[in-house]
Design a protein around this motif. Structure first.
Motif, PDB file in Angstrom:
ATOM      1  N   LEU A  20      11.367  13.534  11.598  1.00 53.71           N
ATOM      2  CA  LEU A  20      11.321  13.608  10.380  1.00 53.71           C
ATOM      3  C   LEU A  20      11.935  12.086  10.089  1.00 53.71           C
ATOM      4  O   LEU A  20      13.095  11.837  10.300  1.00 53.71           O
ATOM      5  CB  LEU A  20      12.382  14.601   9.877  1.00 53.71           C
ATOM      6  CG  LEU A  20      12.192  14.758   8.399  1.00 53.71           C
ATOM      7  CD1 LEU A  20      11.077  15.274   7.757  1.00 53.71           C
ATOM      8  CD2 LEU A  20      13.279  15.957   8.082  1.00 53.71           C
ATOM      9  N   PHE A  21      11.130  11.351   9.089  1.00 55.64           N
ATOM     10  CA  PHE A  21      11.408  10.145   8.414  1.00 55.64           C
ATOM     11  C   PHE A  21      10.828   9.901   7.282  1.00 55.64           C
ATOM     12  O   PHE A  21       9.891  10.568   6.892  1.00 55.64           O
ATOM     13  CB  PHE A  21      11.332   8.926   9.461  1.00 55.64           C
ATOM     14  CG  PHE A  21       9.757   8.984   9.929  1.00 55.64           C
ATOM     15  CD1 PHE A  21       9.246   9.807  10.877  1.00 55.64           C
ATOM     16  CD2 PHE A  21       9.095   7.992   9.350  1.00 55.64           C
ATOM     17  CE1 PHE A  21       7.839   9.685  11.280  1.00 55.64           C
ATOM     18  CE2 PHE A  21       7.521   7.811   9.781  1.00 55.64           C
ATOM     19  CZ  PHE A  21       7.152   8.693  10.593  1.00 55.64           C
ATOM     20  N   GLY A  22      11.529   9.106   6.580  1.00 54.31           N
ATOM     21  CA  GLY A  22      10.887   8.700   5.203  1.00 54.31           C
ATOM     22  C   GLY A  22      11.853   7.837   4.587  1.00 54.31           C
ATOM     23  O   GLY A  22      12.943   7.040   5.144  1.00 54.31           O
ATOM     24  N   ASP A  23      11.609   7.576   3.237  1.00 51.76           N
ATOM     25  CA  ASP A  23      12.645   6.900   2.664  1.00 51.76           C
ATOM     26  C   ASP A  23      12.750   7.257   1.009  1.00 51.76           C
ATOM     27  O   ASP A  23      11.644   7.930   0.655  1.00 51.76           O
ATOM     28  CB  ASP A  23      12.293   5.298   2.498  1.00 51.76           C
ATOM     29  CG  ASP A  23      11.182   4.779   2.120  1.00 51.76           C
ATOM     30  OD1 ASP A  23      10.771   5.258   0.947  1.00 51.76           O
ATOM     31  OD2 ASP A  23      10.313   4.144   2.778  1.00 51.76           O
ATOM     32  N   LEU A  24      13.865   6.957   0.332  1.00 52.55           N
ATOM     33  CA  LEU A  24      14.029   7.416  -1.026  1.00 52.55           C
ATOM     34  C   LEU A  24      14.319   6.041  -1.765  1.00 52.55           C
ATOM     35  O   LEU A  24      15.220   5.357  -1.434  1.00 52.55           O
ATOM     36  CB  LEU A  24      15.110   8.405  -0.987  1.00 52.55           C
ATOM     37  CG  LEU A  24      15.463   8.801  -2.544  1.00 52.55           C
ATOM     38  CD1 LEU A  24      14.643   9.316  -3.347  1.00 52.55           C
ATOM     39  CD2 LEU A  24      16.884   9.251  -2.667  1.00 52.55           C
ATOM     40  N   GLN A  25      13.322   5.881  -2.784  1.00 51.58           N
ATOM     41  CA  GLN A  25      13.527   4.481  -3.541  1.00 51.58           C
ATOM     42  C   GLN A  25      13.963   5.197  -5.047  1.00 51.58           C
ATOM     43  O   GLN A  25      13.367   6.036  -5.425  1.00 51.58           O
ATOM     44  CB  GLN A  25      12.214   3.783  -3.792  1.00 51.58           C
ATOM     45  CG  GLN A  25      11.446   3.063  -2.428  1.00 51.58           C
ATOM     46  CD  GLN A  25      10.393   2.161  -2.966  1.00 51.58           C
ATOM     47  OE1 GLN A  25      10.681   1.399  -3.995  1.00 51.58           O
ATOM     48  NE2 GLN A  25       9.579   2.442  -2.224  1.00 51.58           N
ATOM     49  N   ILE A  26      15.085   4.393  -5.442  1.00 52.49           N
ATOM     50  CA  ILE A  26      15.623   4.533  -6.862  1.00 52.49           C
ATOM     51  C   ILE A  26      15.368   3.249  -7.496  1.00 52.49           C
ATOM     52  O   ILE A  26      15.956   2.326  -6.992  1.00 52.49           O
ATOM     53  CB  ILE A  26      17.004   5.192  -6.908  1.00 52.49           C
ATOM     54  CG1 ILE A  26      16.849   6.514  -6.209  1.00 52.49           C
ATOM     55  CG2 ILE A  26      17.192   5.405  -8.255  1.00 52.49           C
ATOM     56  CD1 ILE A  26      18.260   6.896  -6.005  1.00 52.49           C
ATOM     57  N   PHE A  27      14.821   3.235  -8.304  1.00 51.07           N
ATOM     58  CA  PHE A  27      14.515   1.813  -9.124  1.00 51.07           C
ATOM     59  C   PHE A  27      14.120   1.980 -10.475  1.00 51.07           C
ATOM     60  O   PHE A  27      13.694   2.854 -11.164  1.00 51.07           O
ATOM     61  CB  PHE A  27      13.359   0.892  -8.382  1.00 51.07           C
ATOM     62  CG  PHE A  27      12.136   1.573  -8.358  1.00 51.07           C
ATOM     63  CD1 PHE A  27      11.993   2.617  -7.598  1.00 51.07           C
ATOM     64  CD2 PHE A  27      11.082   1.099  -9.206  1.00 51.07           C
ATOM     65  CE1 PHE A  27      10.472   3.028  -7.196  1.00 51.07           C
ATOM     66  CE2 PHE A  27       9.781   1.615  -9.254  1.00 51.07           C
ATOM     67  CZ  PHE A  27       9.487   2.713  -8.319  1.00 51.07           C
ATOM     68  N   GLY A  28      14.351   0.877 -11.063  1.00 49.58           N
ATOM     69  CA  GLY A  28      13.942   0.471 -12.723  1.00 49.58           C
ATOM     70  C   GLY A  28      12.728  -0.264 -12.815  1.00 49.58           C
ATOM     71  O   GLY A  28      12.744  -1.141 -12.044  1.00 49.58           O
ATOM     72  N   GLN A  29      11.668  -0.114 -13.916  1.00 49.18           N
ATOM     73  CA  GLN A  29      10.708  -0.863 -13.832  1.00 49.18           C
ATOM     74  C   GLN A  29      10.239  -1.165 -15.268  1.00 49.18           C
ATOM     75  O   GLN A  29      10.382  -0.134 -16.160  1.00 49.18           O
ATOM     76  CB  GLN A  29       9.542  -0.056 -12.981  1.00 49.18           C
ATOM     77  CG  GLN A  29       8.205  -0.984 -13.198  1.00 49.18           C
ATOM     78  CD  GLN A  29       7.029  -0.644 -12.491  1.00 49.18           C
ATOM     79  OE1 GLN A  29       6.988  -0.812 -11.005  1.00 49.18           O
ATOM     80  NE2 GLN A  29       6.234   0.330 -12.729  1.00 49.18           N
ATOM     81  N   ASP A  30      10.012  -2.364 -15.501  1.00 47.55           N
ATOM     82  CA  ASP A  30       9.601  -2.808 -16.893  1.00 47.55           C
ATOM     83  C   ASP A  30       8.259  -3.168 -16.852  1.00 47.55           C
ATOM     84  O   ASP A  30       7.756  -4.032 -15.728  1.00 47.55           O
ATOM     85  CB  ASP A  30      10.529  -3.887 -17.120  1.00 47.55           C
ATOM     86  CG  ASP A  30      10.049  -4.144 -18.776  1.00 47.55           C
ATOM     87  OD1 ASP A  30       9.607  -3.634 -19.510  1.00 47.55           O
ATOM     88  OD2 ASP A  30      10.649  -5.394 -19.168  1.00 47.55           O
ATOM     89  N   PHE A  31       7.086  -2.616 -17.444  1.00 50.85           N
ATOM     90  CA  PHE A  31       5.696  -2.928 -17.284  1.00 50.85           C
ATOM     91  C   PHE A  31       5.443  -3.448 -18.796  1.00 50.85           C
ATOM     92  O   PHE A  31       5.593  -2.952 -19.707  1.00 50.85           O
ATOM     93  CB  PHE A  31       5.058  -1.415 -17.201  1.00 50.85           C
ATOM     94  CG  PHE A  31       3.802  -1.510 -16.731  1.00 50.85           C
ATOM     95  CD1 PHE A  31       3.371  -1.320 -15.487  1.00 50.85           C
ATOM     96  CD2 PHE A  31       2.753  -1.806 -17.850  1.00 50.85           C
ATOM     97  CE1 PHE A  31       1.845  -1.378 -14.955  1.00 50.85           C
ATOM     98  CE2 PHE A  31       1.571  -1.695 -17.450  1.00 50.85           C
ATOM     99  CZ  PHE A  31       1.226  -1.652 -16.080  1.00 50.85           C
ATOM    100  N   LEU A  32       4.724  -4.660 -18.714  1.00 46.71           N
ATOM    101  CA  LEU A  32       4.403  -5.420 -19.906  1.00 46.71           C
ATOM    102  C   LEU A  32       2.723  -5.392 -19.745  1.00 46.71           C
ATOM    103  O   LEU A  32       2.111  -5.806 -18.719  1.00 46.71           O
ATOM    104  CB  LEU A  32       4.722  -6.747 -19.980  1.00 46.71           C
ATOM    105  CG  LEU A  32       6.497  -6.942 -19.917  1.00 46.71           C
ATOM    106  CD1 LEU A  32       6.769  -8.461 -19.918  1.00 46.71           C
ATOM    107  CD2 LEU A  32       6.730  -6.361 -21.318  1.00 46.71           C
TER     108      LEU A  32
END
Lengths: 255, 448
Positions: free
Chosen positions: B32-44
């Motif tokens: 069992l493997f993977g990742d968790l990404q937590i991020f902010g994004q600014d989309f123009l």
């Protein structure tokens, strides 16, 4: 009595030493290296191992892996640790190496150069998968000498010199020290194309594994990366002669 | 979205099956493997309200969101097979609300009754091609979806591997028969009438109803390793949709990995814009060659390594660039109105609209004819890595760029900053016509 004892001792010594020396001389270098390769790993195996890389004595990276190997067919490596590399697989066949990352989002394996360093370690990709001394180098017998081995002390050893058979191999020349008594591989020195000594590898941690006594710790130091060394430690080794060839193709790698 | 519901249900069923029906304890090995990404994004986006609206920004040209993305892989290995599930869940929260999206990427059972034979059933992808950025012969795997995810296809695959060098893979894709065709004008399941038009001698033997099984897609793929040459050949076929033979190779030349591919589309079913807002596909009878050629090289020192990849694509199925802006606008409107799997098969413009398609490395551009992909990845002291990837339309010199800096501070935790942008001299260029101006994000990745 003393006059008799000394020659007798010499005779006894010669009785045991000479046949062994003659045996070494009698065996062709290619046969010795094949036996030496098998002293480290069987012809087909599944191994769990760890690989630590140290810089100035401090651990800079650590990984766990499962290696599946079949001589003259190929080798597969799957990384178990560190977490960011978990699931990454390598397949090596002859002069080709592929990487498959199940988290990359594609179903394709990427082809790499087998001479590149393996995951930032001192080992090359080929060193981990299969050094292929017997197939990639033309072996000759350089002689015998007493090797000062860090674990075994002074050991009678046969010294083999291997010259690369083609340009694609990782090193231009290798010198290998093999224990005279049982052809166990104990030490190697690898040379770059320039002729300079490039890396030294020591085989230690000798213990019973997969049916015979084998070195289980392989320590590689690089002379062009001062204070840097990598240590491969075999944690578990299973002799698996029944491994199918089909395990070592690209279709199987990406499943 | 209907499709989201379907994938959520599918993912739930797969996970339930994994956890309950086949207990991990019964497996020889569980991973069992993977990742968790937590991020902010600014989309123009571009300052065009119509385009901004088409990609879900309403009339605004800027959107800031907080996002969390969980990628999960589970593999249970048994004596004669394995069960594999890959799933991705994205949560996002913006000023005007939030949402969640689940993508079941793969979920399949593989069985190996004898060592040389493997059967795979379920949602899956197969390995196809030898390149890094372009896979011109791959028409069996779906293109990345608008969420930039590489989903598999629903189907069955058989792999025969008589040796370590040779493998023969045959796949049948089911989902092409049940989704997508009806969502574009002029396409539907083949009927007796449509078949009889093309093949009159079959008319007496055809049923009077629609024949969905003719919507199945078939592929055969052969890989062989000869000397140092990795040689692949294959063909994909679907009634009235695809007929594409291909040959791929890769070779190690003095440390340079050289790759190339040649495919020919003999049955181009891509829809091309016509005067008056209609669409038409060339169909059978005109050959569209597609070719790629690439080089990859890695150079390393004690503490740093750099890998550079350059790949060129000639895509004759592409459109005249002057049509790009109009077509893109039409397509974006179609996307927001009726998204669905398979409806844009053969194009990745849906992903372009989301601007993240470039990340996947699996790009089959459909606009223009000549493309270059350049990728440079470097690492320093195993603490920092930098990646930059360009996709360039060589005809109008517009480009898309993604760059990322990553700091590996602790084992299993990374901190990253990423930017994606598209640029062109004017809106008549391929990437200049993209609604994307800049997507910038920063966050943390926890690997497990």
């Amino acid at each position: 009595m003393r006059r008799i004892t000394a020659p007798a001792l010499l005779l006894v010594t010669a009785w045991f030493a000479v046949p062994r020396f003659l045996t070494a001389q009698a065996l062709l270098p290619d046969e010795i290296i094949r036996r030496a390769e098998r002293s480290v790993f069987p012809d087909a195996f599944v191994m769990r191992a760890s690989l630590q890389t140290l810089e100035s004595g401090r651990q800079s990276s650590s990984m766990e892996m499962v290696v599946t190997f079949k001589r003259n067919v190929g080798s597969r490596i799957e990384l178990l640790e560190p977490p960011r590399s978990r699931g990454i697989r390598f397949l090596q066949k002859e002069d080709a190496l592929w990487l498959f990352n199940p988290q990359a989002g594609t179903s394709q394996a990427i082809r790499l150069s087998p001479k590149a360093a393996f995951q930032g370690s001192v080992f090359s990709n080929r060193d981990i998968g299969d050094p292929q001394y017997s197939t990639e180098y033309t072996m000759s017998l350089r002689g015998t000498e007493t090797l000062d081995h860090p674990a075994l002390g002074e050991v009678a050893a046969i010294v083999l010199e291997g010259t690369a058979r083609n340009e694609t191999v990782a090193y231009s020349k290798v010198d290998l020290w093999v224990r005279s008594s049982d052809d166990m591989l104990l030490k190697g020195e690898y040379y770059a194309k320039s002729g300079l000594l490039f890396k030294r590898v020591l085989f230690t941690g000798i213990r019973e594994m997969a049916g015979r006594e084998r070195p289980t710790v392989i320590r590689m130091v690089s002379f062009d990366q001062p204070d840097r060394e990598s240590i491969l430690t075999v944690e578990n080794l299973q002799d698996r002669p029944e491994l199918p060839d089909s395990l070592f193709n690209l279709a199987a790698l990406t499943r | 979205m209907e499709r989201s519901v379907a994938t959520v249900v599918g993912a739930g069923a797969a996970i339930l099956m994994t956890v309950l029906a086949l207990p991990p304890a019964a497996a020889q090995n569980q991973m069992l493997f993977g990742d968790l990404q937590i991020f902010g994004q600014d989309f123009l986006s571009a300052q065009d309200p119509a385009l901004a609206g088409a990609i879900g920004l309403g009339a605004d040209s800027e959107l800031m969101t907080g996002q969390a993305e969980l990628d999960l892989n589970e593999r249970l290995t048994f004596d004669r097979g394995q069960l594999s599930v890959a799933d991705s869940v994205l949560w996002w929260q913006g000023s005007d609300g939030g949402s969640a999206q689940n993508d079941l990427l793969q979920a399949y059972v593989s069985v190996t009754p004898v060592p040389a034979l493997t059967l795979v059933l379920g949602k899956q992808r197969i390995s196809w091609g030898t390149g890094y950025a372009f896979f011109p012969g791959d028409r069996i795997n779906p293109p990345v979806n608008p969420q930039n995810r590489s989903e598999g296809f629903y189907g069955i695959t058989t792999s025969l591997s008589p040796s370590a060098s040779l493998s023969i893979t045959a796949s049948v894709r089911f989902d092409t028969a049940f989704a997508g065709l009806a969502q574009l004008p002029g396409l539907a399941w083949p009927t007796a009438a449509s078949i009889a038009t093309s093949l009159p001698f079959l008319a007496p033997y055809l049923p009077s109803t629609a024949i969905p099984w003719l919507g199945l897609r078939y592929a055969v793929y052969v890989e062989d390793f000869v000397g140092d040459l990795d040689l692949h050949a294959g063909v994909t076929w679907q009634w009235q949709r695809v007929l594409r033979p291909t040959v791929d190779f890769s070779l190690d030349v003095l440390g340079f990995i050289v790759d190339g591919a040649l495919a020919v589309e003999l049955l181009n079913s891509d829809l091309y814009p016509q005067p008056g807002g209609t669409y038409a596909s060339p169909g059978f009878g005109r050959a569209f060659p597609i070719a790629t050629f690439g080089l990859q090289r890695t150079a390393a020192t004690d503490t740093a390594s750099v890998t550079a990849t350059v790949e060129y694509l000639y895509d004759s199925t592409g459109y005249d660039p002057s049509q790009a802006a109009q077509f893109l606008g039409d397509l974006l409107s179609a996307l927001s109105a009726a998204p669905g799997p398979g409806s844009l098969s053969g194009t990745l413009l849906g992903s372009v609209a989301q601007s993240a398609w470039f990340e996947s490395g699996e790009v089959i551009p459909s606009l223009g004819q000549h493309y270059g992909a350049i990728s440079v990845n470097g690492s320093l002291s195993r603490l920092f890595s930098a990646d930059a990837a360009f996709l360039i339309n060589l005809q109008d010199l517009s480009l898309a760029l993604q760059a990322e800096l990553r700091w590996t501070s602790l084992e299993g935790i990374d901190v990253f900053a990423r930017a994606i942008t598209a640029w062109g001299q004017d809106s008549g260029t391929e990437f200049g016509s993209s609604p994307l101006r800049l997507a910038a994000s920063a966050g943390v990745v926890v690997h497990f």
